[in-house]
Design an enzyme around this catalytic site. Structure first.
Site, PDB file in Angstrom:
ATOM      1  N   ASN A   1       6.891 107.051  92.214  1.00 13.31           N
ATOM      2  CA  ASN A   1       7.484 106.185  92.937  1.00 13.31           C
ATOM      3  C   ASN A   1       8.962 105.897  93.471  1.00 13.31           C
ATOM      4  O   ASN A   1       9.257 105.049  92.881  1.00 13.31           O
ATOM      5  CB  ASN A   1       6.184 104.647  93.241  1.00 13.31           C
ATOM      6  CG  ASN A   1       6.804 103.750  94.607  1.00 13.31           C
ATOM      7  OD1 ASN A   1       8.138 104.126  95.387  1.00 13.31           O
ATOM      8  ND2 ASN A   1       6.635 102.638  94.978  1.00 13.31           N
ATOM      9  N   TRP A   2       9.472 106.320  94.701  1.00 18.72           N
ATOM     10  CA  TRP A   2      11.200 106.088  94.029  1.00 18.72           C
ATOM     11  C   TRP A   2      11.811 104.659  94.709  1.00 18.72           C
ATOM     12  O   TRP A   2      12.876 104.256  94.397  1.00 18.72           O
ATOM     13  CB  TRP A   2      11.760 107.672  94.769  1.00 18.72           C
ATOM     14  CG  TRP A   2      11.777 108.433  93.661  1.00 18.72           C
ATOM     15  CD1 TRP A   2      10.763 109.188  92.677  1.00 18.72           C
ATOM     16  CD2 TRP A   2      11.787 110.349  94.479  1.00 18.72           C
ATOM     17  NE1 TRP A   2      10.506 110.272  92.461  1.00 18.72           N
ATOM     18  CE2 TRP A   2      11.525 110.897  93.303  1.00 18.72           C
ATOM     19  CE3 TRP A   2      12.622 110.351  95.206  1.00 18.72           C
ATOM     20  CZ2 TRP A   2      12.358 112.056  93.557  1.00 18.72           C
ATOM     21  CZ3 TRP A   2      13.232 111.744  95.744  1.00 18.72           C
ATOM     22  CH2 TRP A   2      12.770 112.638  94.439  1.00 18.72           C
ATOM     23  N   LYS A   3      10.783 104.433  95.671  1.00 18.88           N
ATOM     24  CA  LYS A   3      11.190 103.257  96.247  1.00 18.88           C
ATOM     25  C   LYS A   3      12.213 103.440  97.018  1.00 18.88           C
ATOM     26  O   LYS A   3      12.548 104.273  97.442  1.00 18.88           O
ATOM     27  CB  LYS A   3      11.249 102.140  95.095  1.00 18.88           C
ATOM     28  CG  LYS A   3       9.714 101.828  93.623  1.00 18.88           C
ATOM     29  CD  LYS A   3      10.274 100.703  93.507  1.00 18.88           C
ATOM     30  CE  LYS A   3       8.229 100.631  92.616  1.00 18.88           C
ATOM     31  NZ  LYS A   3       8.454  99.175  91.874  1.00 18.88           N
TER      32      LYS A   3
ATOM     33  N   HIS B   1       1.120  98.270  97.850  1.00 20.43           N
ATOM     34  CA  HIS B   1       1.705  98.454  96.486  1.00 20.43           C
ATOM     35  C   HIS B   1       2.179  96.645  97.428  1.00 20.43           C
ATOM     36  O   HIS B   1       2.094  96.033  98.155  1.00 20.43           O
ATOM     37  CB  HIS B   1       2.945  99.052  96.433  1.00 20.43           C
ATOM     38  CG  HIS B   1       3.479  99.065  95.701  1.00 20.43           C
ATOM     39  ND1 HIS B   1       4.584  98.377  95.266  1.00 20.43           N
ATOM     40  CD2 HIS B   1       3.695  99.529  94.786  1.00 20.43           C
ATOM     41  CE1 HIS B   1       5.002  98.066  94.281  1.00 20.43           C
ATOM     42  NE2 HIS B   1       4.232  98.904  93.287  1.00 20.43           N
TER      43      HIS B   1
ATOM     44  N   GLU C   1       5.085  94.580  96.197  1.00 24.65           N
ATOM     45  CA  GLU C   1       6.014  95.205  97.055  1.00 24.65           C
ATOM     46  C   GLU C   1       5.080  94.577  98.481  1.00 24.65           C
ATOM     47  O   GLU C   1       6.321  93.831  99.486  1.00 24.65           O
ATOM     48  CB  GLU C   1       7.138  96.579  96.543  1.00 24.65           C
ATOM     49  CG  GLU C   1       7.821  95.932  95.089  1.00 24.65           C
ATOM     50  CD  GLU C   1       8.018  97.072  94.307  1.00 24.65           C
ATOM     51  OE1 GLU C   1       8.200  96.713  93.417  1.00 24.65           O
ATOM     52  OE2 GLU C   1       7.826  98.107  95.630  1.00 24.65           O
TER      53      GLU C   1
ATOM     54  N   GLU D   1      -2.208  98.456  88.817  1.00 33.89           N
ATOM     55  CA  GLU D   1      -0.857  97.921  88.881  1.00 33.89           C
ATOM     56  C   GLU D   1      -0.372  96.257  89.020  1.00 33.89           C
ATOM     57  O   GLU D   1      -0.762  95.515  89.941  1.00 33.89           O
ATOM     58  CB  GLU D   1       0.143  98.202  90.072  1.00 33.89           C
ATOM     59  CG  GLU D   1       0.354  99.665  90.081  1.00 33.89           C
ATOM     60  CD  GLU D   1       1.714  99.715  90.896  1.00 33.89           C
ATOM     61  OE1 GLU D   1       3.306 100.268  90.685  1.00 33.89           O
ATOM     62  OE2 GLU D   1       1.949  99.710  91.817  1.00 33.89           O
TER      63      GLU D   1
ATOM     64  N   GLY E   1       8.145  96.722  86.644  1.00 36.93           N
ATOM     65  CA  GLY E   1       9.869  96.472  86.759  1.00 36.93           C
ATOM     66  C   GLY E   1      10.353  95.497  85.583  1.00 36.93           C
ATOM     67  O   GLY E   1      11.345  95.441  85.541  1.00 36.93           O
TER      68      GLY E   1
ATOM     69  N   SER F   1       5.238  99.206  84.476  1.00 35.85           N
ATOM     70  CA  SER F   1       6.185  99.914  83.025  1.00 35.85           C
ATOM     71  C   SER F   1       5.786 101.415  82.864  1.00 35.85           C
ATOM     72  O   SER F   1       5.697 101.118  81.055  1.00 35.85           O
ATOM     73  CB  SER F   1       6.621  98.635  82.672  1.00 35.85           C
ATOM     74  OG  SER F   1       7.028  98.307  83.271  1.00 35.85           O
TER      75      SER F   1
ATOM     76  N   GLY G   1       7.367 103.783  88.536  1.00 35.49           N
ATOM     77  CA  GLY G   1       8.535 103.161  89.320  1.00 35.49           C
ATOM     78  C   GLY G   1       9.810 103.686  88.265  1.00 35.49           C
ATOM     79  O   GLY G   1      10.009 105.037  88.768  1.00 35.49           O
ATOM     80  N   GLY G   2      10.495 102.997  87.793  1.00 35.31           N
ATOM     81  CA  GLY G   2      11.582 103.661  87.733  1.00 35.31           C
ATOM     82  C   GLY G   2      11.671 104.700  86.772  1.00 35.31           C
ATOM     83  O   GLY G   2      13.058 105.410  87.023  1.00 35.31           O
TER      84      GLY G   2
END
Length: 256
Positions: free
Chosen positions: A9-11, A97, A99, A169, A175, A214, A235-236
Protein backbone atom coordinates in the site's frame (compact mmCIF):
# COMPACT_ATOMS: atom_id res chain seq x y z
CA UNK A 1 -4.20 -24.59 0.47
CA UNK A 2 -4.34 -20.81 0.84
CA UNK A 3 -1.83 -18.93 -1.30
CA UNK A 4 -0.23 -16.00 0.51
CA UNK A 5 -0.71 -12.48 -0.82
CA UNK A 6 1.81 -9.72 -0.12
CA UNK A 7 0.43 -6.33 -1.09
CA UNK A 8 2.15 -2.96 -0.97
CA UNK A 9 0.00 0.00 0.00
CA UNK A 10 1.93 3.02 -1.28
CA UNK A 11 -0.51 5.46 0.36
CA UNK A 12 0.04 9.12 -0.63
CA UNK A 13 3.52 8.55 -2.00
CA UNK A 14 4.75 8.67 -5.56
CA UNK A 15 6.06 10.45 -8.59
CA UNK A 16 6.61 9.27 -12.15
CA UNK A 17 10.26 8.73 -11.34
CA UNK A 18 9.58 6.86 -8.11
CA UNK A 19 6.96 4.59 -9.66
CA UNK A 20 9.26 3.75 -12.56
CA UNK A 21 12.24 3.00 -10.33
CA UNK A 22 10.22 1.02 -7.79
CA UNK A 23 8.42 -1.20 -10.27
CA UNK A 24 11.52 -1.70 -12.40
CA UNK A 25 13.32 -2.78 -9.25
CA UNK A 26 10.49 -5.07 -8.19
CA UNK A 27 10.34 -6.71 -11.60
CA UNK A 28 14.02 -7.57 -11.24
CA UNK A 29 13.88 -8.65 -7.59
CA UNK A 30 10.84 -10.93 -8.11
CA UNK A 31 12.25 -12.76 -11.10
CA UNK A 32 11.61 -16.47 -10.59
CA UNK A 33 9.79 -16.05 -7.26
CA UNK A 34 6.85 -18.47 -7.02
CA UNK A 35 4.28 -19.50 -4.44
CA UNK A 36 3.13 -16.00 -3.47
CA UNK A 37 0.91 -13.39 -5.11
CA UNK A 38 2.52 -9.94 -5.07
CA UNK A 39 0.37 -6.83 -5.47
CA UNK A 40 0.94 -3.08 -5.37
CA UNK A 41 -1.55 -0.29 -4.76
CA UNK A 42 -0.20 3.04 -6.05
CA UNK A 43 -2.08 6.34 -5.88
CA UNK A 44 -4.78 6.44 -8.57
CA UNK A 45 -2.90 9.01 -10.65
CA UNK A 46 -0.13 6.48 -11.27
CA UNK A 47 -2.28 3.46 -12.21
CA UNK A 48 -1.69 3.97 -15.93
CA UNK A 49 2.08 4.13 -15.55
CA UNK A 50 2.10 1.20 -13.13
CA UNK A 51 -0.02 -0.92 -15.48
CA UNK A 52 2.41 -0.31 -18.35
CA UNK A 53 5.51 -1.02 -16.25
CA UNK A 54 4.04 -4.24 -14.85
CA UNK A 55 3.22 -5.49 -18.34
CA UNK A 56 6.72 -4.65 -19.54
CA UNK A 57 8.26 -6.48 -16.60
CA UNK A 58 6.36 -9.70 -17.25
CA UNK A 59 6.45 -10.83 -13.61
CA UNK A 60 2.70 -10.88 -13.12
CA UNK A 61 2.63 -8.36 -10.30
CA UNK A 62 -1.01 -7.73 -9.39
CA UNK A 63 -2.15 -4.14 -9.72
CA UNK A 64 -4.36 -2.81 -6.97
CA UNK A 65 -5.78 0.50 -5.79
CA UNK A 66 -6.32 2.21 -2.46
CA UNK A 67 -9.99 3.11 -2.53
CA UNK A 68 -13.18 3.11 -4.55
CA UNK A 69 -16.44 4.99 -4.84
CA UNK A 70 -19.80 3.20 -4.64
CA UNK A 71 -20.90 4.52 -8.04
CA UNK A 72 -19.61 3.80 -11.52
CA UNK A 73 -20.49 7.19 -12.96
CA UNK A 74 -22.33 10.40 -12.22
CA UNK A 75 -21.95 13.67 -10.36
CA UNK A 76 -19.40 12.55 -7.78
CA UNK A 77 -16.53 15.00 -8.15
CA UNK A 78 -13.10 13.67 -7.25
CA UNK A 79 -14.12 10.04 -6.86
CA UNK A 80 -12.84 6.98 -8.72
CA UNK A 81 -15.18 4.16 -9.71
CA UNK A 82 -14.64 0.39 -9.82
CA UNK A 83 -15.07 0.41 -13.60
CA UNK A 84 -12.35 3.06 -13.93
CA UNK A 85 -10.03 0.96 -11.79
CA UNK A 86 -10.77 -2.09 -13.93
CA UNK A 87 -10.05 -0.05 -17.06
CA UNK A 88 -6.47 0.39 -15.82
CA UNK A 89 -6.06 -3.27 -14.89
CA UNK A 90 -6.51 -2.92 -11.13
CA UNK A 91 -8.10 -5.97 -9.51
CA UNK A 92 -7.38 -5.81 -5.76
CA UNK A 93 -8.90 -2.79 -4.05
CA UNK A 94 -8.15 -1.74 -0.47
CA UNK A 95 -11.17 -0.64 1.55
CA UNK A 96 -11.76 0.09 5.21
CA UNK A 97 -8.20 1.16 5.91
CA UNK A 98 -7.94 2.82 9.31
CA UNK A 99 -6.79 6.06 7.69
CA UNK A 100 -9.96 6.18 5.57
CA UNK A 101 -12.08 5.32 8.60
CA UNK A 102 -10.44 8.05 10.70
CA UNK A 103 -9.69 10.89 8.28
CA UNK A 104 -12.71 10.44 6.02
CA UNK A 105 -15.12 9.20 8.69
CA UNK A 106 -16.00 6.02 6.81
CA UNK A 107 -18.35 3.86 8.87
CA UNK A 108 -18.47 0.06 9.00
CA UNK A 109 -21.68 0.25 7.00
CA UNK A 110 -20.13 2.41 4.26
CA UNK A 111 -17.13 0.11 4.02
CA UNK A 112 -19.51 -2.84 3.66
CA UNK A 113 -21.29 -0.98 0.87
CA UNK A 114 -17.96 -0.57 -0.92
CA UNK A 115 -17.26 -4.26 -0.39
CA UNK A 116 -20.54 -5.24 -2.04
CA UNK A 117 -20.04 -2.88 -4.97
CA UNK A 118 -16.54 -4.18 -5.66
CA UNK A 119 -17.84 -7.74 -5.70
CA UNK A 120 -20.67 -6.67 -8.00
CA UNK A 121 -18.05 -5.27 -10.37
CA UNK A 122 -15.90 -8.40 -10.31
CA UNK A 123 -13.08 -6.92 -8.23
CA UNK A 124 -11.32 -8.31 -5.15
CA UNK A 125 -11.94 -6.35 -1.95
CA UNK A 126 -9.03 -6.14 0.48
CA UNK A 127 -11.00 -5.45 3.64
CA UNK A 128 -8.97 -3.84 6.42
CA UNK A 129 -10.02 -4.42 10.01
CA UNK A 130 -8.27 -3.64 13.26
CA UNK A 131 -8.31 -1.91 16.59
CA UNK A 132 -6.82 1.27 18.03
CA UNK A 133 -4.24 1.27 20.82
CA UNK A 134 -6.91 2.26 23.33
CA UNK A 135 -9.18 -0.55 22.18
CA UNK A 136 -6.29 -2.99 22.35
CA UNK A 137 -5.43 -1.95 25.89
CA UNK A 138 -9.10 -2.29 26.86
CA UNK A 139 -9.19 -5.87 25.59
CA UNK A 140 -11.60 -5.00 22.77
CA UNK A 141 -9.55 -6.27 19.83
CA UNK A 142 -11.75 -9.24 18.95
CA UNK A 143 -14.98 -7.32 19.47
CA UNK A 144 -13.83 -4.53 17.12
CA UNK A 145 -12.69 -6.96 14.43
CA UNK A 146 -15.93 -8.94 14.70
CA UNK A 147 -18.02 -5.78 14.39
CA UNK A 148 -16.16 -4.67 11.29
CA UNK A 149 -16.48 -8.12 9.70
CA UNK A 150 -20.12 -8.48 10.65
CA UNK A 151 -20.98 -5.32 8.73
CA UNK A 152 -20.27 -7.41 5.63
CA UNK A 153 -21.42 -10.82 6.85
CA UNK A 154 -24.81 -9.68 8.15
CA UNK A 155 -25.69 -7.70 5.03
CA UNK A 156 -24.18 -9.89 2.32
CA UNK A 157 -23.81 -13.33 3.87
CA UNK A 158 -20.59 -15.03 4.89
CA UNK A 159 -20.11 -16.36 1.35
CA UNK A 160 -19.34 -12.79 0.26
CA UNK A 161 -15.92 -13.33 1.85
CA UNK A 162 -15.10 -15.93 -0.80
CA UNK A 163 -12.56 -14.49 -3.26
CA UNK A 164 -11.96 -11.54 -0.95
CA UNK A 165 -9.02 -10.76 1.31
CA UNK A 166 -9.11 -9.67 4.95
CA UNK A 167 -6.22 -7.55 6.22
CA UNK A 168 -5.89 -7.42 9.99
CA UNK A 169 -4.07 -4.22 10.85
CA UNK A 170 -3.68 -3.23 14.49
CA UNK A 171 -3.88 0.55 14.13
CA UNK A 172 -1.32 1.05 16.90
CA UNK A 173 1.26 -0.77 14.77
CA UNK A 174 0.75 1.08 11.48
CA UNK A 175 3.69 3.30 10.67
CA UNK A 176 4.80 3.36 14.30
CA UNK A 177 7.59 0.82 14.16
CA UNK A 178 5.66 -1.23 16.73
CA UNK A 179 4.46 -4.65 15.70
CA UNK A 180 2.53 -7.42 17.34
CA UNK A 181 4.67 -10.44 18.09
CA UNK A 182 4.18 -13.35 15.73
CA UNK A 183 2.35 -15.21 18.50
CA UNK A 184 0.04 -12.26 19.21
CA UNK A 185 -0.74 -11.79 15.53
CA UNK A 186 -1.42 -15.52 15.11
CA UNK A 187 -3.80 -15.49 18.07
CA UNK A 188 -5.85 -12.67 16.56
CA UNK A 189 -5.84 -14.23 13.09
CA UNK A 190 -7.02 -17.54 14.53
CA UNK A 191 -9.80 -15.74 16.39
CA UNK A 192 -10.88 -13.90 13.23
CA UNK A 193 -10.98 -17.20 11.37
CA UNK A 194 -12.96 -18.78 14.21
CA UNK A 195 -15.47 -15.94 14.11
CA UNK A 196 -16.05 -16.53 10.40
CA UNK A 197 -16.26 -20.29 11.03
CA UNK A 198 -19.32 -19.72 13.21
CA UNK A 199 -21.10 -18.94 9.94
CA UNK A 200 -19.16 -21.22 7.58
CA UNK A 201 -16.17 -23.43 8.26
CA UNK A 202 -15.50 -23.72 4.53
CA UNK A 203 -15.29 -19.96 4.05
CA UNK A 204 -13.13 -19.60 7.16
CA UNK A 205 -10.75 -22.30 5.99
CA UNK A 206 -10.19 -20.71 2.59
CA UNK A 207 -10.28 -16.96 3.23
CA UNK A 208 -6.93 -15.16 3.05
CA UNK A 209 -6.13 -13.14 6.17
CA UNK A 210 -3.13 -10.85 5.82
CA UNK A 211 -1.28 -9.16 8.65
CA UNK A 212 -0.44 -5.48 8.41
CA UNK A 213 1.40 -3.42 10.96
CA UNK A 214 5.05 -2.50 10.48
CA UNK A 215 5.84 -5.66 8.52
CA UNK A 216 9.42 -5.59 7.27
CA UNK A 217 12.02 -8.01 5.99
CA UNK A 218 13.33 -8.53 9.53
CA UNK A 219 10.07 -9.88 11.02
CA UNK A 220 8.36 -11.28 7.92
CA UNK A 221 9.58 -14.88 8.14
CA UNK A 222 8.47 -15.28 11.76
CA UNK A 223 5.04 -13.83 10.99
CA UNK A 224 4.51 -15.97 7.89
CA UNK A 225 5.48 -19.13 9.75
CA UNK A 226 2.21 -18.81 11.67
CA UNK A 227 -0.57 -21.07 10.32
CA UNK A 228 -3.29 -18.41 10.05
CA UNK A 229 -1.21 -15.54 8.61
CA UNK A 230 -1.53 -15.52 4.81
CA UNK A 231 0.86 -12.79 3.73
CA UNK A 232 0.87 -9.10 4.53
CA UNK A 233 -0.45 -5.67 3.68
CA UNK A 234 2.75 -3.63 3.74
CA UNK A 235 3.05 0.14 4.12
CA UNK A 236 6.39 1.93 4.36
CA UNK A 237 8.49 -1.13 3.56
CA UNK A 238 6.66 -1.45 0.24
CA UNK A 239 8.39 1.69 -1.03
CA UNK A 240 11.75 -0.10 -1.25
CA UNK A 241 12.01 -2.72 -3.99
CA UNK A 242 14.60 -4.91 -2.30
CA UNK A 243 12.95 -4.80 1.11
CA UNK A 244 9.45 -5.43 -0.25
CA UNK A 245 10.69 -8.29 -2.42
CA UNK A 246 12.35 -9.82 0.64
CA UNK A 247 8.97 -9.85 2.39
CA UNK A 248 7.36 -11.55 -0.61
CA UNK A 249 10.17 -14.12 -0.74
CA UNK A 250 9.72 -14.82 2.97
CA UNK A 251 6.03 -15.51 2.38
CA UNK A 252 6.81 -17.87 -0.48
CA UNK A 253 9.40 -19.73 1.58
CA UNK A 254 7.22 -20.03 4.71
CA UNK A 255 4.26 -21.46 2.84
CA UNK A 256 6.23 -23.71 0.49
Amino acid sequence: MRRPVVMGNWKLNGSKTMVTELLTGLNAELEGVAGVDVAVAPPALYLDLAERLIKEGGNKIILGAQNTDVNNSGAFTGDVSPQMLKDFGATHIIIGHSERREYHHESDEFVAQKFAFLKENGLTPVLCIGESEAQNEAGETLAVCARQLDAVIKTQGVEALNDAIIAYEPIWAIGTGKAATAEQAQSIHASIRAHIAKESEAVAKNVIIQYGGSVKAENAAELFAQPDIDGALVGGAALDAKGFAAIAKAAAAAKA
